[in-house]
Design an enzyme around this catalytic site. Structure first.
Site, PDB file in Angstrom:
ATOM      1  N   HIS A   1       0.852  -1.179   0.000  1.00 45.97           N
ATOM      2  CA  HIS A   1       0.000   0.000   0.000  1.00 45.97           C
ATOM      3  C   HIS A   1       0.889   1.231   0.000  1.00 45.97           C
ATOM      4  O   HIS A   1       1.940   1.227   0.635  1.00 45.97           O
ATOM      5  CB  HIS A   1      -0.910   0.015   1.230  1.00 45.97           C
ATOM      6  CG  HIS A   1      -2.069   0.937   1.081  1.00 45.97           C
ATOM      7  ND1 HIS A   1      -1.978   2.270   1.373  1.00 45.97           N
ATOM      8  CD2 HIS A   1      -3.332   0.715   0.638  1.00 45.97           C
ATOM      9  CE1 HIS A   1      -3.144   2.833   1.114  1.00 45.97           C
ATOM     10  NE2 HIS A   1      -3.980   1.917   0.659  1.00 45.97           N
TER      11      HIS A   1
ATOM     12  N   ASP B   1      -7.959  -5.524   0.079  1.00 42.64           N
ATOM     13  CA  ASP B   1      -8.430  -6.246  -1.098  1.00 42.64           C
ATOM     14  C   ASP B   1      -8.049  -7.716  -1.075  1.00 42.64           C
ATOM     15  O   ASP B   1      -8.586  -8.513  -1.838  1.00 42.64           O
ATOM     16  CB  ASP B   1      -7.875  -5.600  -2.368  1.00 42.64           C
ATOM     17  CG  ASP B   1      -8.439  -4.221  -2.534  1.00 42.64           C
ATOM     18  OD1 ASP B   1      -9.633  -4.056  -2.282  1.00 42.64           O
ATOM     19  OD2 ASP B   1      -7.683  -3.311  -2.895  1.00 42.64           O
TER      20      ASP B   1
END
Ligand code: CMC
Length: 430
Positions: free
Chosen positions: A306, A364
């Site tokens: 991320h 996700d």
């Protein structure tokens, strides 16, 4: 917010730059006058060191793995609240009282239907169109249907447009799904809660009664809370940039949806599930870990890493728990995808490459498995993300419109093309 000055030495000259401190998180250097003072721009592709605005909405501490909406930890909101309460909080800055919540739920509910001509709008799409393509088009098209809420200078119109988008997004998302499978659209049912209504619009058929499973409805509602806002990410920055020109809110949110579609952003849950399916069985994991580490292979472990979190994504923890709840409710005991996911997570968390680069599972990684178990096809995953993120986009857009220092966004560049040269007529070229 407090102010102080920092001194920067540029080409031997001392420049005073105002430093602004927020309530928490890194302070910023205000470089708004840097060009006027030095003739230099700053260069920061991907905005890795650049704050583009002030905001009171969402705070992320990527090193500690903290996510706050209006100061409240995401874990507490996901555990105790519902999605519309989170919407209220993001839009208005405070948790609603019982009366405010009832009023807000009522206002959202009264806007769930879409203009009937939207039904015909859908007929123009191929049945195999990606539902994100349909969402970009249909949300943009709302500005052609609701002229009475496109004047951004009118506070009331801004509010009505916001309610319309929060309310109509589930209806449009469900219509996109129904259209792709050739089933009739199911109209919203306003005595249901937001998420049960959405499940019904997706999975009911006119010839049978449908009752949303409350465990699944709660799980999906939590998924919506987890996705509701995430600070100045790519799609939110897109919405702000589009809105900075004075574009109407429907057009701005359509721009956000387009940006979200990319696999590095909202498309990652679809990509993560496809990757788990491709890996297929735990024995093949080392092969994929090796691919992810190979500099000459573009493959990345989807659902890992991320831009901001250099620690475990706090949303991923809640998501993992939700996944197990959903699978237990549906009686799915041996899901090969979950086996691959659990083992992949364990291996990657210990692998030197991932540890050193601080690549942890993100939200996700688990959301795809959960949505698949609920019956959503992979192509709908990013649509559900868009549905949930709509409130965040709207809140950030409204904050920008109300900010008196707001200007049209206009980044500059480092030009590396040819310097000025004379035009050569075509007969003399070659
Ligand atoms: N698998 C393998 N290596 C990776 C991965 C990954 N998933 N992510 C980053 N790296 C490596 C990358 O190759 C680079 O290595 P090096 O320094 O040797 O060149 C290093 O880690 C830093 O990567 P980066 O691309 O500079 O980092 P970034 O902050 O620009 O990218 C990211 C963040 C999310 C785009 C990236 O981690 C990624 O592509 N992840 C997979 C896609 C994904 O899961 N996206 C969902 C994000 S969460 C949902 C959302 O908020 O939208």
């Amino acid at each position: 917010m407090s102010f102080s000055n920092s001194t920067l030495s540029v080409n031997g000259r001392q420049i005073e730059l105002p430093q602004k401190d927020g309530t928490i998180g890194p302070s910023v250097l205000d470089i708004g006058k840097l060009y006027a003072q030095t003739g230099l721009f700053t260069y920061d592709p991907g905005f890795t060191s650049t704050a583009a605005c002030e905001s009171k909405i969402t705070y992320i501490d990527g090193d500690e793995g903290i996510l706050l909406y209006r100061g409240y930890p995401i874990e507490q909101l996901a555990e105790h609240g519902d999605f519309l309460e989170t919407c209220y909080l993001l839009l208005y800055g405070e948790l609603p009282t019982a009366a405010q919540k009832a009023d807000f739920d009522y206002r959202v509910t009264r806007h769930t239907m879409v203009h009937d001509q939207m039904n015909r709008f859908f007929q123009g799409f191929r049945r195999d169109a990606h539902p994100m393509a349909i969402m970009v088009a249909c949300v943009g098209a709302l500005s052609a249907f609701y002229h009475d809420s496109t004047d951004i200078t009118d506070e009331k119109q801004r509010m009505v447009a916001s309610m319309r988008m929060i309310a109509k997004m589930p209806t449009l998302a469900a219509m996109a799904y129904k259209y792709s499978i050739g089933q009739p659209f199911v109209y919203p049912k306003n005595d249901l809660d937001y998420t049960s209504n959405f499940l019904r619009m997706c999975f009911a058929v006119p010839c049978e009664e449908y009752h949303a499973n409350p465990v699944l409805a709660r799980a999906l509602d939590r998924i919506f809370i987890l996705h509701a806002d995430h600070e100045q990410n790519a799609s939110t920055s897109t919405v702000r940039l589009a809105g900075s020109s004075g574009a109407n809110p429907f057009a701005c949110i359509a721009a956000g949806i387009a940006c979200l579609w990319g696999p590095a952003h909202g498309g990652a849950n679809e990509a993560a599930l496809k990757m788990l399916e491709e890996i297929g069985r735990p024995e093949r994991i080392p092969e994929y870990i090796a691919k992810a580490k190979d500099k000459n292979d573009p493959f990345r472990l989807m659902g890992f890493g991320h831009r901001v979190y250099k620690n475990y994504d706090p949303r991923a923890r809640i998501m993992a728990k939700t996944t197990h709840e959903v699978l237990a409710e549906l009686g799915i005991k041996d899901d090969p995808l979950l086996d691959v996911a659990v083992e992949l997570e364990q291996i990657a968390l210990k692998d030197e490459y991932f540890v050193e680069k601080k690549l942890y599972p993100n939200i996700d990684f688990y959301s795809g498995i959960t949505l698949k178990a609920m019956g959503f096809p992979t192509s709908m995953f990013t649509v559900l993300f868009a549905l949930a993120r709509t409130v965040g986009w709207i809140g950030q857009w409204a904050e920008m419109i109300e900010d008196p220092s707001q200007k049209i966004g206009r980044p500059r560049q480092l030009y590396v093309g040819p310097p000025k040269r004379e035009y050569v007529s075509i007969s003399q070229r070659g």
